[in-house]
Design an enzyme around this catalytic site. Structure first.
Site, PDB file in Angstrom:
ATOM      1  N   PHE A 195       0.838  -1.210   0.000  1.00  0.00           N
ATOM      2  CA  PHE A 195       0.000   0.000   0.000  1.00  0.00           C
ATOM      3  C   PHE A 195       0.874   1.261   0.000  1.00  0.00           C
ATOM      4  O   PHE A 195       0.863   2.041  -0.959  1.00  0.00           O
ATOM      5  CB  PHE A 195      -0.925  -0.098   1.224  1.00  0.00           C
ATOM      6  CG  PHE A 195      -1.612   1.173   1.614  1.00  0.00           C
ATOM      7  CD1 PHE A 195      -2.248   1.969   0.669  1.00  0.00           C
ATOM      8  CD2 PHE A 195      -1.647   1.570   2.954  1.00  0.00           C
ATOM      9  CE1 PHE A 195      -2.899   3.146   1.043  1.00  0.00           C
ATOM     10  CE2 PHE A 195      -2.299   2.730   3.337  1.00  0.00           C
ATOM     11  CZ  PHE A 195      -2.911   3.527   2.380  1.00  0.00           C
ATOM     12  N   ASN A 251       8.858  -9.019  -1.755  1.00  0.00           N
ATOM     13  CA  ASN A 251       8.795 -10.481  -1.903  1.00  0.00           C
ATOM     14  C   ASN A 251       7.358 -10.941  -2.117  1.00  0.00           C
ATOM     15  O   ASN A 251       7.089 -12.138  -2.172  1.00  0.00           O
ATOM     16  CB  ASN A 251       9.418 -11.200  -0.696  1.00  0.00           C
ATOM     17  CG  ASN A 251       8.645 -10.946   0.573  1.00  0.00           C
ATOM     18  OD1 ASN A 251       7.690 -10.179   0.597  1.00  0.00           O
ATOM     19  ND2 ASN A 251       9.049 -11.611   1.646  1.00  0.00           N
ATOM     20  N   ALA A 274      10.536   3.074   7.798  1.00  0.00           N
ATOM     21  CA  ALA A 274       9.133   3.213   8.169  1.00  0.00           C
ATOM     22  C   ALA A 274       8.958   2.654   9.569  1.00  0.00           C
ATOM     23  O   ALA A 274       8.883   1.443   9.764  1.00  0.00           O
ATOM     24  CB  ALA A 274       8.251   2.443   7.198  1.00  0.00           C
ATOM     25  N   TYR A 295       5.574  -7.205  15.947  1.00  0.00           N
ATOM     26  CA  TYR A 295       5.656  -6.002  15.100  1.00  0.00           C
ATOM     27  C   TYR A 295       6.291  -4.847  15.870  1.00  0.00           C
ATOM     28  O   TYR A 295       7.238  -4.223  15.415  1.00  0.00           O
ATOM     29  CB  TYR A 295       4.247  -5.639  14.642  1.00  0.00           C
ATOM     30  CG  TYR A 295       4.166  -4.468  13.687  1.00  0.00           C
ATOM     31  CD1 TYR A 295       4.679  -4.560  12.390  1.00  0.00           C
ATOM     32  CD2 TYR A 295       3.544  -3.278  14.068  1.00  0.00           C
ATOM     33  CE1 TYR A 295       4.576  -3.491  11.503  1.00  0.00           C
ATOM     34  CE2 TYR A 295       3.440  -2.213  13.183  1.00  0.00           C
ATOM     35  CZ  TYR A 295       3.957  -2.323  11.900  1.00  0.00           C
ATOM     36  OH  TYR A 295       3.846  -1.262  11.026  1.00  0.00           O
ATOM     37  N   ARG A 305      -7.643  -4.670   8.646  1.00  0.00           N
ATOM     38  CA  ARG A 305      -7.651  -3.377   9.323  1.00  0.00           C
ATOM     39  C   ARG A 305      -9.036  -2.760   9.260  1.00  0.00           C
ATOM     40  O   ARG A 305      -9.856  -3.083   8.407  1.00  0.00           O
ATOM     41  CB  ARG A 305      -6.583  -2.462   8.740  1.00  0.00           C
ATOM     42  CG  ARG A 305      -5.245  -2.858   9.340  1.00  0.00           C
ATOM     43  CD  ARG A 305      -4.173  -1.917   8.991  1.00  0.00           C
ATOM     44  NE  ARG A 305      -3.689  -2.179   7.651  1.00  0.00           N
ATOM     45  CZ  ARG A 305      -2.585  -1.622   7.177  1.00  0.00           C
ATOM     46  NH1 ARG A 305      -1.888  -0.798   7.910  1.00  0.00           N
ATOM     47  NH2 ARG A 305      -2.180  -1.905   5.963  1.00  0.00           N
TER      48      ARG A 305
END
Ligand code: UDP
Length: 328
Positions: A12, A33, A115, A146, A187
């Site tokens: 995205f 990937n 990021a 994460y 999400r």
């Protein structure tokens, strides 16, 4: 022509960054990937002579030939349900992947932007979140894979900056939305719009009192572009401070889509942050940046995008590439 390597380029945010750097006249080397990314997001760039694509997992050694001016590291699963399915890969791309790319930046003399995320603040005890807040993260909870990968990523990046003199930039990204989000990525925004389009009830987790602050993708890309070209090496929040509860957000989506479905309540996932809102005074100050697109405008554009997808896309339960990857 300046040359930029963008990892996570078929995702995205990565794909929107490719568009922006192409528009600015860069030579773009795109890498992905394709676990969560999709070539459809960048196929319009394939005919261009200043665009190249490499199918590669940056958790393994990364080689690119020729000069390199910039690296933008955007490869990573970013949705809670994605990183729960591929937790080890999530940890590896944030840690080993970042290390490999910093090594590449060092050897090429390139500037690297990573990021990072509002998730480094965890379930925050400070509101709104400012860059000098250290966060409240559960390292062994489901989101730890994460959050801790991203915290390690920041530490590794600062170490390369401090000890090797690599030029680095760190953006802490808050919830962002727009065209090319995956409808089935779990999400909240694609979940609600997908449910409305399929004629299903909207699933609010918990009692819907938790808050998020949603930033339209073009605003985020502008902030990242400015940060990359700034001389500021410490983390900078980029997000839209316009905060809303998830319950109110569901009502907004019901209005936007005109669906006659209702809201149903489901269990709140473990460690789901109760509040999230960026303090963007630093970005305003050093980048002269603030978001320009209102939620009403951004949601309209995003809804049009999701409406234009095919039936099979709308009913697809999972990303095609997950299964093969999980077996590895
Ligand atoms: N959420 C929800 N219903 C859904 C998906 C998510 O109520 O179908 C909630 C989720 O529990 C969280 C918020 O929406 O409180 C945002 O979730 P998302 O997965 O978009 O991202 P997060 O900000 O939690 O990383």
């Amino acid at each position: 022509m300046k040359r930029v390597l963008i990892t996570g380029a078929a995702g995205f945010l990565g794909s929107h960054l490719c568009d922006r750097f192409i528009k600015e006249g860069y030579h773009v080397m795109a890498m992905d990937n394709l676990i969560t990314g999709d070539l459809k997001n960048i196929e319009h760039l394939f005919p261009l002579s200043n665009f190249e694509f490499y199918n590669h997992d940056v958790s393994n050694f990364v080689h690119v030939s020729g000069d390199l001016d910039f690296i933008l590291h955007f490869a990573s699963p970013a949705s809670p349900i994605d990183y729960l399915k591929i937790p080890i890969q999530t940890l590896k791309v944030g840690s080993l992947g970042t290390h490999n790319l910093l090594g590449l930046a060092k050897s090429k003399g390139a500037r690297m932007l990573i990021a990072s995320t509002s998730e480094v603040y965890g379930d925050p005890e400070v509101h709104p979140q400012k860059e000098d807040y250290w966060g409240n993260v559960n390292p062994v909870g489901p989101r730890g894979v994460y959050d801790e990968a991203k915290r390690f990523q920041e530490a590794m990046t600062m170490a390369y900056h401090t000890y090797h003199g690599v030029e680095t930039r760190i953006v802490r990204i808050f919830n962002t939305y727009g065209p090319r989000m995956r409808l089935n990525d779990g999400r909240v925004l694609p979940a609600f719009i997908g449910q409305a389009l399929r004629g299903e009830d909207l699933t609010v987790f918990g009692d819907g009192s938790q808050t998020r602050s949603f930033c339209y993708v073009d605003d985020l890309v502008e902030g990242i572009y400015r940060l990359l070209h700034s001389d500021y090496a410490h983390p900078v929040n980029i997000g839209n401070p316009n905060e809303i509860t998830i319950g109110e957000f569901a009502e907004e989506i019901i209005k936007l889509t005109g669906t006659d479905q209702k809201v149903i309540y489901k269990e709140l996932p473990t460690d789901d942050p109760k509040k999230r809102q960026p303090d963007i005074s630093l970005a305003k100050d050093i980048l002269d940046w603030e978001p320009k697109v209102s939620r009403a405008e951004g949601l309209k554009i995003t809804y049009e995008y999701f409406k234009s997808l095919s039936e099979s896309e709308l009913y697809k339960k999972e990303h095609n590439n997950f299964e093969q990857y999980i077996k590895k």
